[in-house]
Design a protein around this motif. Structure first.
Motif, PDB file in Angstrom:
ATOM      1  N   GLY A 106      77.965 -35.064 -70.377  1.00  0.00           N
ATOM      2  CA  GLY A 106      77.874 -35.038 -71.970  1.00  0.00           C
ATOM      3  C   GLY A 106      76.106 -34.327 -72.416  1.00  0.00           C
ATOM      4  O   GLY A 106      75.659 -34.259 -71.351  1.00  0.00           O
ATOM      5  N   ALA A 107      76.610 -33.939 -73.787  1.00  0.00           N
ATOM      6  CA  ALA A 107      75.305 -33.587 -74.091  1.00  0.00           C
ATOM      7  C   ALA A 107      74.096 -34.276 -74.170  1.00  0.00           C
ATOM      8  O   ALA A 107      72.784 -34.536 -74.175  1.00  0.00           O
ATOM      9  CB  ALA A 107      75.241 -33.858 -75.715  1.00  0.00           C
ATOM     10  N   LYS A 128      76.535 -30.244 -66.889  1.00  0.00           N
ATOM     11  CA  LYS A 128      76.762 -28.405 -67.692  1.00  0.00           C
ATOM     12  C   LYS A 128      76.430 -28.100 -68.886  1.00  0.00           C
ATOM     13  O   LYS A 128      76.080 -27.310 -69.152  1.00  0.00           O
ATOM     14  CB  LYS A 128      79.041 -28.734 -67.392  1.00  0.00           C
ATOM     15  CG  LYS A 128      79.899 -28.892 -66.400  1.00  0.00           C
ATOM     16  CD  LYS A 128      81.067 -28.751 -66.975  1.00  0.00           C
ATOM     17  CE  LYS A 128      81.695 -29.494 -65.268  1.00  0.00           C
ATOM     18  NZ  LYS A 128      81.535 -28.473 -64.856  1.00  0.00           N
ATOM     19  N   GLU A 129      75.949 -28.907 -69.577  1.00  0.00           N
ATOM     20  CA  GLU A 129      75.830 -29.166 -71.582  1.00  0.00           C
ATOM     21  C   GLU A 129      74.505 -28.575 -71.159  1.00  0.00           C
ATOM     22  O   GLU A 129      74.042 -27.684 -72.185  1.00  0.00           O
ATOM     23  CB  GLU A 129      75.714 -30.281 -71.851  1.00  0.00           C
ATOM     24  CG  GLU A 129      77.113 -31.173 -72.330  1.00  0.00           C
ATOM     25  CD  GLU A 129      77.745 -31.641 -70.881  1.00  0.00           C
ATOM     26  OE1 GLU A 129      79.509 -31.605 -71.015  1.00  0.00           O
ATOM     27  OE2 GLU A 129      77.472 -31.993 -70.433  1.00  0.00           O
ATOM     28  N   ALA A 130      73.239 -28.526 -69.872  1.00  0.00           N
ATOM     29  CA  ALA A 130      72.254 -28.304 -70.226  1.00  0.00           C
ATOM     30  C   ALA A 130      72.418 -26.787 -70.279  1.00  0.00           C
ATOM     31  O   ALA A 130      71.478 -25.914 -70.721  1.00  0.00           O
ATOM     32  CB  ALA A 130      71.327 -28.541 -68.325  1.00  0.00           C
ATOM     33  N   LEU A 232      83.375 -24.267 -69.096  1.00  0.00           N
ATOM     34  CA  LEU A 232      82.352 -24.628 -69.530  1.00  0.00           C
ATOM     35  C   LEU A 232      81.656 -24.079 -68.040  1.00  0.00           C
ATOM     36  O   LEU A 232      80.770 -23.628 -68.295  1.00  0.00           O
ATOM     37  CB  LEU A 232      81.996 -26.595 -69.766  1.00  0.00           C
ATOM     38  CG  LEU A 232      82.380 -26.884 -70.535  1.00  0.00           C
ATOM     39  CD1 LEU A 232      82.485 -28.616 -70.048  1.00  0.00           C
ATOM     40  CD2 LEU A 232      81.916 -26.178 -72.178  1.00  0.00           C
ATOM     41  N   GLU A 233      82.763 -23.656 -67.363  1.00  0.00           N
ATOM     42  CA  GLU A 233      82.007 -23.583 -66.011  1.00  0.00           C
ATOM     43  C   GLU A 233      81.719 -21.836 -66.023  1.00  0.00           C
ATOM     44  O   GLU A 233      80.737 -21.193 -65.071  1.00  0.00           O
ATOM     45  CB  GLU A 233      82.966 -24.013 -64.736  1.00  0.00           C
ATOM     46  CG  GLU A 233      82.642 -24.973 -64.389  1.00  0.00           C
ATOM     47  CD  GLU A 233      83.795 -25.939 -63.355  1.00  0.00           C
ATOM     48  OE1 GLU A 233      84.153 -24.923 -62.925  1.00  0.00           O
ATOM     49  OE2 GLU A 233      83.699 -27.320 -62.423  1.00  0.00           O
TER      50      GLU A 233
END
Length: 403
Positions: A106-107, A128-130, A232-233
């Motif tokens: 998450g964020a 992923k959020e980065a 997201l990917e």
């Protein structure tokens, strides 16, 4: 490599953190643990810190500190205990650290990953959020600090392995690798790949978390079921490999053996295959540029029988469509997509909304973002502000859904 890497594992009690420690334990001659962090599984954190002789642990608050001390084995020196969100970022940038596994979901994982990049560390990126929420900021930080960026998601790690070999390929690229036509991201299709569409409204959290191939946390398991995770990917791949959206394709591959592929302009396609076990990409990142033992068993191709591929059905997976739309709209929409999804998935897991309301809530938030013309954030504070604003909005939509 003669120098022992000193690791900071952000999110050590999650599935990625546990797998990382498994690989670390196999290579005491080249890998050591400097710092570990956890948010809620504090007793597990204490056990990990004791087993791996961590010098530093990071916990969220004083209550967690007291839980850690209560769980710590007697007659052992207590590691330094740091507290709070700022401690995560400070530890990721600590001069004693040489490599950071950014595995907080998450964020919440964004500040630590960004701090590691700005400090010029080897960043093993499993958050992923980065990139989804702050791709331009993050990649700029990697370039300016000369950090090494190694993707740990199995799909992006596979692509990284299939790209042309070069001395600087662990740096942030500014354009696609030469000779590459497309990136092909594989997706299992999750537990509802063949479920009748009219049945999706009634699926339970337990059904959504029952991934057919991978063992993951509950949030990412739901993301895999909706294929928001694959969206997201796609956004990640856009930033990691400087690849435009029209040259990234998602392919359903139920067996999860081909982790992703790279298509070249001469018609060749290179694929990375392996067991569905995250220790493989983790070991690749920890050992890079060498190959080290991961503990993963052999892949017996003769027992597979077949490998299937099919296009994704965007009616079944509207979250994938919303992700692609967000990338077209820009960074602000990607922040909105991610924040709205985190709130909606939490609502679903706690029984506040139905499974099919997850994409509906995301779409409403994206519509608001488009109407107000959210711009690309230029700082981490702006990213976090938009993230918080979207969470409030998505929370209100979840509450309205109850009525």
């Amino acid at each position: 490599m003669s120098v022992v890497q000193r690791l900071c594992i952000l999110g050590s009690t999650g599935s990625i953190g546990v797998s990382t420690l498994d690989v670390v334990a196999r290579h005491p001659d080249r890998l050591s643990v400097y710092a570990l962090s956890a948010h809620s599984r504090i007793e597990s954190l204490a056990a990990q810190a004791a087993a791996h002789d961590a010098r530093v642990v990071i916990v969220p608050d004083d209550a967690a500190r007291q839980r850690f001390l209560a769980a710590w084995p007697d007659r052992r020196p207590v590691p330094e205990i740091r507290q709070g969100a700022q401690a995560l970022a400070d530890t990721a940038a600590d001069p004693e650290v040489t490599a950071v596994m950014a595995a907080i979901v998450g964020a919440a994982g964004l500040p630590g990953a960004l701090a590691a990049a700005r400090a010029g560390k080897r960043v093993l990126l499993a958050n992923k959020e980065a990139l989804v929420a702050a791709g331009s900021l993050f990649m700029q930080a990697v370039r300016e600090a000369g950090a090494e960026l190694l993707p740990i998601d199995s799909e992006h790690n596979a692509i990284f392995q299939c790209l042309p070999q070069s001395a600087d390929r662990a740096r942030a690229p500014s354009q696609p690798a030469p000779g590459v036509r497309r990136l092909l991201l594989t997706a299992s299709g999750g537990p509802f790949r063949c479920t009748a569409l009219d049945e999706l409204e009634h699926v339970t959290p337990e059904q959504a978390c029952a991934h057919p191939n991978w063992r993951m946390g509950r949030k990412i398991s739901v993301d895999s079921a909706t294929m928001l995770n694959k969206g997201l990917e796609v956004i990640e791949a856009h930033w990691l490999f400087a690849m435009p959206l029209e040259r990234i394709q998602v392919v359903i591959h139920p067996q999860s053996v081909v982790h992703s592929m790279v298509e070249y302009t001469d018609g060749s396609i290179l694929a990375q295959l392996g067991q569905p076990d995250m220790r493989t990409p983790i070991a690749f990142g920890l050992g890079y540029p060498d190959r080290i033992d991961s503990g993963v068993g052999l892949l017996e191709l003769t027992r597979l029988g077949r490998l299937d591929f099919e296009p994704p059905d965007l009616r079944r997976f509207p979250c994938l469509r919303l992700s692609l739309d967000a990338l077209k709209q820009g960074q602000g929409a990607c922040i909105t997509l991610n924040a709205a999804n985190e709130v909606a998935v939490d609502g679903f897991l706690h029984g506040r909304i139905r499974y099919t309301q997850i994409p509906a809530i995301i779409e409403r938030c994206l519509g608001d973002s488009a109407r107000f013309g959210v711009q690309t954030p230029s700082s981490l504070d702006e990213v976090l502000y938009l993230d918080a604003h979207t969470r409030r909005l998505a929370t209100s939509y979840c509450q309205a859904a109850l009525g």
